[in-house]
Design a protein around this motif. Structure first.
Motif, PDB file in Angstrom:
ATOM      1  N   TRP A  47      73.657 120.777  42.827  1.00 20.43           N
ATOM      2  CA  TRP A  47      74.164 122.135  42.931  1.00 20.43           C
ATOM      3  C   TRP A  47      75.498 122.204  43.676  1.00 20.43           C
ATOM      4  CZ3 TRP A  47      73.941 126.568  40.735  1.00 20.43           C
ATOM      5  CH2 TRP A  47      74.383 127.719  41.374  1.00 20.43           C
ATOM      6  N   GLN A  52      77.672 124.516  41.238  1.00 12.15           N
ATOM      7  CA  GLN A  52      78.288 125.673  41.864  1.00 12.15           C
ATOM      8  C   GLN A  52      79.803 125.707  41.607  1.00 12.15           C
ATOM      9  OE1 GLN A  52      78.068 126.051  46.201  1.00 12.15           O
ATOM     10  NE2 GLN A  52      77.430 128.193  45.941  1.00 12.15           N
ATOM     11  N   ARG A  55      80.324 126.624  37.885  1.00 12.19           N
ATOM     12  CA  ARG A  55      80.080 128.033  37.610  1.00 12.19           C
ATOM     13  C   ARG A  55      81.321 128.867  37.939  1.00 12.19           C
ATOM     14  NH1 ARG A  55      75.869 131.743  41.006  1.00 12.19           N
ATOM     15  NH2 ARG A  55      77.273 131.000  42.627  1.00 12.19           N
ATOM     16  N   THR A  80      66.659 130.902  45.337  1.00 10.41           N
ATOM     17  CA  THR A  80      67.502 132.006  44.875  1.00 10.41           C
ATOM     18  C   THR A  80      67.620 131.976  43.349  1.00 10.41           C
ATOM     19  OG1 THR A  80      69.534 130.715  45.008  1.00 10.41           O
ATOM     20  CG2 THR A  80      68.836 131.898  47.007  1.00 10.41           C
ATOM     21  N   THR A  81      68.038 133.097  42.806  1.00 14.20           N
ATOM     22  CA  THR A  81      68.314 133.189  41.372  1.00 14.20           C
ATOM     23  C   THR A  81      69.821 133.254  41.169  1.00 14.20           C
ATOM     24  OG1 THR A  81      66.222 134.333  40.942  1.00 14.20           O
ATOM     25  CG2 THR A  81      67.950 134.523  39.266  1.00 14.20           C
ATOM     26  N   GLN A  82      70.329 132.334  40.349  1.00 10.31           N
ATOM     27  CA  GLN A  82      71.769 132.249  40.117  1.00 10.31           C
ATOM     28  C   GLN A  82      72.056 132.499  38.634  1.00 10.31           C
ATOM     29  OE1 GLN A  82      73.878 131.742  42.589  1.00 10.31           O
ATOM     30  NE2 GLN A  82      72.401 131.184  44.190  1.00 10.31           N
ATOM     31  N   ASP A  83      73.109 133.268  38.369  1.00  5.20           N
ATOM     32  CA  ASP A  83      73.540 133.469  36.992  1.00  5.20           C
ATOM     33  C   ASP A  83      74.433 132.300  36.575  1.00  5.20           C
ATOM     34  OD1 ASP A  83      72.242 135.873  36.510  1.00  5.20           O
ATOM     35  OD2 ASP A  83      73.860 137.048  37.420  1.00  5.20           O
TER      36      ASP A  83
END
Length: 383
Positions: A47, A52, A55, A80-83
């Motif tokens: 991530w 990250q 993104r 957590t929820t990530q788009d």
């Protein structure tokens, strides 16, 4: 998850494969490109270093290119929820051309103008995308000449003269020969009606060792509609795409090696002594063009069996292949043609060398396979 650079390569491939069809009325854009998905464990493991930053890169990239739509989906990462980006839609072919860069915008603009001209001059044109691709790199002079010649053949009966006698400035026999297919497409004719500059003929080499040991001629030719019989009725005929391969093929009792020379089978089909040979083989390059030629020989009435054009041969000699054609131009993926005369094995290799996902060589020249191997393949077929 793919990077913008990887998706740009996908865009260029799709643009190369679809631009002519799209302009001709078979919509291929807008199109959504998948960015790929990864498991939760992979996302969490990479991530900070990969996902990250990527993104953010995608979000910035999409903002700079307003004719695109970035699609995201919620993904669980840690607690957590990530788009995360999962797809990219390119809204128009013009947007795709701008992203692809190089001369794509100019090519599309030129092709659009030429399509308008083609439809005005030839409203009954059946396959405009074929013509668009064929004239893609034409200069304006060459494109104008093509239209002028097509107009002449549309208005005139060309039965009688040879290609050298066509009364159009700037046109010669070689030009007519190389543009024949396009002219037939534009005029809707099956033939231009011109007389051949010389009767069609085949060239071949006698392979029978006893015949050659007795002093018989080695090389011969036969002309369509001319009274001719070979030195002996061939029991084995090997049609070779490459001239040198045919000339130097090893001895075979009762054998003849025919120079295919890239042409179709109509000329050879005119010789019953050839088509009725008990063993009739075709050996060509392992590339898209080679399989299209093979299909053409069969469609023209020459019932050949291929040798060394199967999946095992491809696997064996793929390391010696190339990704350029005979003119040293790069070979690109493409859409396979119907080719109903291919066997399943031949079809498998044909589709493989055209597949956009294929990473191996797209062409194995016939000459990269030793003649001794071809000789053994013919002998094995006879046993």
């Amino acid at each position: 998850m793919k990077t913008p650079e990887a998706v740009l390569a996908d865009i260029r491939r799709r643009l190369d494969n679809t631009w002519a069809d799209h302009l001709a009325g078979q919509p291929a854009w807008p199109h959504r490109f998948p960015l790929g998905t990864d498991s939760k464990s992979v996302l969490e493991a990479e991530w900070q270093d990969t996902y990250q930053p990527l993104r953010r890169t995608w979000a910035d990239w999409a903002r700079k290119h307003p004719a695109t739509t970035l699609h995201t989906e919620p993904k669980r990462v840690y607690s957590t929820t990530q788009d995360l980006p999962v797809g990219l839609t390119i809204t128009t072919i013009d947007a795709a051309a701008r992203l692809a860069g190089e001369d794509w915008p100019t090519r599309l603009e030129r092709a659009t103008h030429r399509l308008t001209t083609l439809r005005q001059r030839h409203p009954d044109l059946v396959n405009p995308s074929k013509v668009l691709r064929a004239v893609d790199r034409y200069t304006e002079t060459d494109f104008g000449l093509l239209l002028t010649v097509a107009d002449w053949f549309s208005r005139n009966d060309a039965t009688g003269p040879t290609p050298r006698q066509v009364p159009i400035p700037g046109v010669h026999a070689k030009w007519l020969k190389s543009h024949r297919s396009l002219l037939l497409t534009l005029t809707g004719r099956e033939t231009l009606g011109l007389l051949p500059e010389h009767p069609p003929r085949i060239h071949f080499t006698y392979l029978d060792p006893d015949h050659r040991a007795a002093g018989g001629r080695v090389h011969d030719s036969a002309t369509v509609d001319d009274a001719f019989a070979p030195a002996y009725p061939p029991q084995v005929v090997v049609i070779s795409e490459n001239k040198d391969t045919a000339i130097h093929f090893p001895p075979i009792p009762g054998g003849i090696a025919v120079e295919g020379d890239g042409f179709g089978g109509k000329t050879a089909a005119a010789f019953p002594w050839l088509t009725s040979a008990p063993h009739l083989y075709y050996w060509g390059d392992i590339d898209a063009h080679g399989y299209e030629i093979l299909n053409g020989w069969r469609a023209d009435g020459v019932p050949v069996t291929s040798i060394l054009m199967d999946p095992d041969t491809y696997e064996t000699y793929e390391p010696f292949g190339t990704n350029t054609d005979k003119n040293n131009q790069p070979l690109r993926p493409g859409v396979p043609k119907a080719l109903p005369c291919l066997t399943p094995d031949e079809r498998a290799v044909y589709e493989r060398v055209l597949d956009a996902a294929h990473t191996g060589h797209r062409r194995i020249e016939q000459e990269r396979i030793p003649l001794a191997v071809a000789h053994a393949a013919v002998k094995a077929r006879q046993s």
